[in-house]
Motif scaffolding. Structure first.
Motif, PDB file in Angstrom:
ATOM      1  N   ILE A  40       0.835  -1.211   0.000  1.00 39.39           N
ATOM      2  CA  ILE A  40       0.000   0.000   0.000  1.00 39.39           C
ATOM      3  C   ILE A  40       0.865   1.255   0.000  1.00 39.39           C
ATOM      4  CG2 ILE A  40      -1.671   1.303   1.363  1.00 39.39           C
ATOM      5  CD1 ILE A  40      -2.850  -1.361   2.271  1.00 39.39           C
ATOM      6  N   TYR A 498      -0.654  -5.195  -6.725  1.00 39.22           N
ATOM      7  CA  TYR A 498      -2.055  -5.450  -6.430  1.00 39.22           C
ATOM      8  C   TYR A 498      -2.384  -6.937  -6.538  1.00 39.22           C
ATOM      9  CZ  TYR A 498      -7.120  -5.432  -6.859  1.00 39.22           C
ATOM     10  OH  TYR A 498      -8.450  -5.693  -6.682  1.00 39.22           O
ATOM     11  N   ILE A 502      -1.716  -7.493  -2.639  1.00 38.31           N
ATOM     12  CA  ILE A 502      -2.926  -6.911  -2.049  1.00 38.31           C
ATOM     13  C   ILE A 502      -4.130  -7.818  -2.242  1.00 38.31           C
ATOM     14  CG2 ILE A 502      -4.499  -4.950  -2.164  1.00 38.31           C
ATOM     15  CD1 ILE A 502      -2.151  -3.211  -2.873  1.00 38.31           C
TER      16      ILE A 502
END
Length: 581
Positions: A40, A498, A502
């Motif tokens: 992040i 991502y 994530i």
């Protein structure tokens, strides 16, 4: 049943979103928490950096090749005006591209850059009581600086220095000296000045200093080459750029006339014209004086005329000898008191009186017939001479001879038999028409010795080579590709963070809702599981669920057979058929 209700109540998600997020975050392991935080932070850093990079202004060169003094003054002025700037590796001063012209105008109003030269602004801060010598020196310095600035405005000149030697004025003509000037030019690499530019600089300096002659201006370059004698040497050698330019313009003009008359007839790409002009640049003057034969005296013009006529009479000695003869004559008496004889009272022409002579304005009596008489008569007449003086001056640039060469392409026709395009030579009458058109367009003169050559031949089509740069070598395409590559790298990094970090972490934090199939499978597994009582560390018994993996697999097969019995039947049929074979 009560235990199941309690467990479902305990497993129900909390209603507060913060508590729900905290519970989901606690499901992660320590390594997953660290990876998620790093991913992040990296994405946020990339997005923020990309936004700042796009908002950063595009800096362009404001000034380059400045000396230290001008550079320092410009930077100080930019800092005072709060204008963002930076210095490149080459020493150029760069400002935002949209403010380049604005900043240049502002600095020009302040007199920056001065180019290292001091102009007439030196005269603005004159001290009170300065001596005449110091004032003259400042004026000369200012004049030298202004001339150097003007010369530096020429594109090929990088820097210039002007030295003026202005002598003191003298009241004596013999002691008067003319001023001189020396110019040092520093040229840009790969550039030079032609003779016309050197002559322009010479006349610029000679016109700016009173009584300075062009011959007293010396111009040198950074290599020590004397440029001020370049034009005179070329002129003496017969190489004048103006004459060569005139020849090219004349040839181009004649060629243009020929092309203009042949283009509607033959087409734009079906002929080529070349003109060679022999120009006479010599100058000659001739003076002729011609004498014609003498004309007759009656028709001639008298320039001067002189006549001379003389006559004299020699009379012998006479009278009574003695003193009486030597006495003066008696006084004359008027005719009224003493009338004279009739011959004396009425004057008549001497020529009618006998015994007198009248010749050449002399009247004398003839006392005796034997007296001698002398007469002389001269006459001189000068006539004008018939003479012609002719002064002839031949102008330069006369055409001595013109030569024209024209080649005409074959006509393209379609062959009736093969249907293909073939080249066919022009007919003789067409070639004669073309020859006549060229002759009239160029102003052919047989007395001058002009010549024309018109040929008909097929043109060889040359391969069209594209001289343009390939796409991968074009600077604009390279810059565009670099910019796209930067965007692609940023997108790849964000996608990697991502999808690899994530997204798996989010699946762990927020698992998908349980479906009916998963519930049945869990119930089957739970049915195949057994409960074992063990003694814990604190002495209490704990109920540990023991799962039979074989039973769980069987239960899953049953559930699948119930959900799709036809597929299971086909699978079993295939198994049996394979074993039977």
């Amino acid at each position: 049943m009560a235990a199941t209700t309690e467990n479902s109540a305990e497993n129900a998600p909390p209603e507060n979103p913060v508590d729900r997020l905290r519970e989901s975050f606690n499901r992660l392991s320590g390594q997953q928490k660290i990876g998620l935080a790093i991913a992040i932070a990296a994405i946020i850093s990339i997005i923020v950096g990309f936004m700042l990079w796009n908002q950063q202004p595009d800096f362009k060169v404001l000034f380059s090749n400045l000396n230290e003094k001008d550079g320092g003054n410009i930077i100080a002025s930019l800092e005072q005006q709060n204008i963002p700037h930076r210095l490149s590796n080459s020493g150029a001063i760069m400002v935002p591209g949209e403010r380049v012209h604005e900043v240049r105008l502002k600095l020009a109003s302040e007199g920056l850059p001065r180019g290292g030269m001091i102009g007439f602004e030196l005269m603005e801060n004159q001290k009170f009581g300065i001596s005449q010598f110091a004032e003259q020196v400042n004026y000369q310095r200012g004049l030298e600086g202004e001339l150097a600035r003007t010369i530096m405005s020429i594109g090929a000149v990088q820097s210039a220095r002007v030295h003026l030697a202005i002598p003191k004025p003298s009241v004596f003509v013999r002691e008067e000296q003319k001023p001189t000037a020396s110019v040092m030019l520093n040229m840009y690499p790969g550039r030079s000045l032609d003779s016309a530019q050197v002559a322009g600089i010479t006349h610029l300096i000679s016109s700016s200093v009173p009584q300075l002659q062009s011959a007293n201006v010396s111009i040198l370059d950074q290599n020590g080459t004397l440029l001020s004698t370049l034009k005179s040497k070329l002129t003496e050698a017969g190489l004048d750029a103006t004459q060569l330019k005139y020849v090219r313009e004349l040839e181009s003009s004649i060629s243009g006339r020929i092309e203009a008359i042949l283009k509607p007839v033959l087409g734009p790409d079906n002929f080529k014209v070349q003109i060679a002009a022999d120009i006479d640049f010599s100058q000659s003057e001739q003076t002729a004086e011609t004498f014609r034969p003498n004309a007759t005296p009656d028709s001639g013009s008298i320039r001067s005329q002189q006549s001379n006529e003389t006559a004299s009479v020699s009379s012998p000695a006479g009278g009574v000898p003695g003193a009486l003869t030597n006495q003066p004559p008696a006084p004359a008496t008027a005719p009224l008191t003493a009338p004279a004889a009739g011959a004396a009272a009425t004057p008549t022409p001497a020529t009618n009186i006998p015994g007198r002579i009248d010749a050449a304005g002399v009247t004398a009596p003839l006392n005796a017939a034997g007296q001698p008489i002398n007469t002389s008569k001269n006459s001189t007449i000068n006539y004008e001479i018939d003479r012609t003086i002719r002064h002839t001056k031949q102008g330069m640039g006369a055409i001595r001879r013109l030569t024209a060469a024209v080649v005409v392409n074959h006509r393209k026709e379609i062959d009736a038999k093969t249907g293909k395009e073939v080249n066919k030579a022009l007919a003789d009458n067409e070639m004669k028409q073309i020859n006549d058109l060229v002759r009239e367009a160029m102003g052919f003169s047989q007395d001058r010795g002009d010549s024309i050559s018109v040929a008909n031949a097929p043109f060889t089509m040359a391969d069209k080579t594209d001289n343009a740069l390939p796409l991968w070598k074009d600077p604009e395409n390279i810059a565009y590709a670099k910019e796209l590559l930067q965007y692609a790298l940023i997108a790849m990094v964000i996608a990697f963070l991502y999808f690899k970090i994530i997204q798996p972490t989010l699946k762990t934090m927020f698992p998908p809702p349980e479906t009916e199939e998963d519930r049945l499978t869990a119930e089957g597994v739970a049915g195949a599981a057994g409960h074992v009582k063990v003694l814990g560390e604190d002495g209490e018994e704990e109920d540990i669920v023991q799962i039979d993996h074989y039973a769980a697999k069987v239960q899953k097969a049953r559930d699948f057979a119930q959900a799709d019995s036809k597929a299971v039947a086909n699978i079993i049929k295939d198994w049996i058929g394979a074993n039977a074979s």
